[in-house]
Design an enzyme around this catalytic site. Structure first.
Site, PDB file in Angstrom:
ATOM      1  N   HIS A 102       0.826  -1.216   0.000  1.00  0.00           N
ATOM      2  CA  HIS A 102       0.000   0.000   0.000  1.00  0.00           C
ATOM      3  C   HIS A 102       0.858   1.264   0.000  1.00  0.00           C
ATOM      4  CE1 HIS A 102      -2.649   2.965   2.343  1.00  0.00           C
ATOM      5  NE2 HIS A 102      -3.106   2.938   1.107  1.00  0.00           N
ATOM      6  N   HIS A 121      -1.221   1.598   8.097  1.00  0.00           N
ATOM      7  CA  HIS A 121      -2.672   1.617   7.857  1.00  0.00           C
ATOM      8  C   HIS A 121      -3.311   0.280   8.189  1.00  0.00           C
ATOM      9  CE1 HIS A 121      -1.169   4.956   5.283  1.00  0.00           C
ATOM     10  NE2 HIS A 121      -2.120   5.557   5.945  1.00  0.00           N
TER      11      HIS A 121
END
Length: 172
Positions: A102, A121
């Protein structure tokens, strides 16, 4: 007369829906083969690189590695049971990039549930399922290194099955 037209319209809708369903079923039969082909096309083979020896590994004790180069940190794991993409005598040795696909955060390994976890995250990747994402913002599975064990027990990495974070391609 009006009633017959409604019945005809209903039949046409039914037949149209049946055709759409048949086309969808045919497409779903073809898609897994295309996805498998696309995944194999994404695999890039690198020169073999010795990572460790089977005798040096302990179940659930990750070993830090670098593959295919010093800018690509990874982890080598012995999971204790045969898994997807596993090698070695028990089919339980796997290796993954530890850069989250990501945003590139460094992942940490959780021996409790055998996942690689992102502190940024909170994406989570299942080490027992080929690095499949199980939670979080990432949109790709974790790159898994293709491994081979030779007759001396040396573990060699020979390729990567997904794009390593931060690279435009998996070409050195």
């Amino acid at each position: 007369m009006k009633c017959n037209r409604l019945v005809d319209a209903g039949r046409r809708q039914f037949l149209r829906g049946g055709m759409v369903g048949a086309v969808g079923a045919a497409a779903s039969a073809v898609l897994p083969a295309q996805q498998a082909q696309a995944r194999s096309l994404a695999r890039v083979e690198y020169p073999a690189n010795r990572l460790a020896n089977v005798a040096d590994l302990v179940v659930n004790d990750p070993v830090d590695i670098e593959y295919p180069d010093a800018d690509s940190p990874g982890v080598l794991l012995k999971l204790g049971q045969a898994v997807e993409g596993g090698v070695g005598p028990d089919g339980d040795i796997v290796a993954f990039s530890v850069l989250c696909p990501h945003k590139g955060w460094m992942l940490s390994y959780s021996a409790e549930d055998r996942t690689l976890n992102c502190p940024g995250h909170h994406s989570r990747f299942d080490a027992e399922a080929g690095g499949q994402q199980v939670w979080g913002h990432a949109t790709h599975n974790l790159p898994q290194f293709v491994l081979r064990v030779d007759d001396k027990g040396d573990i060699h990495a020979e390729g990567v099955d997904e794009l390593i974070y931060g690279r435009l391609s998996n070409v050195l």
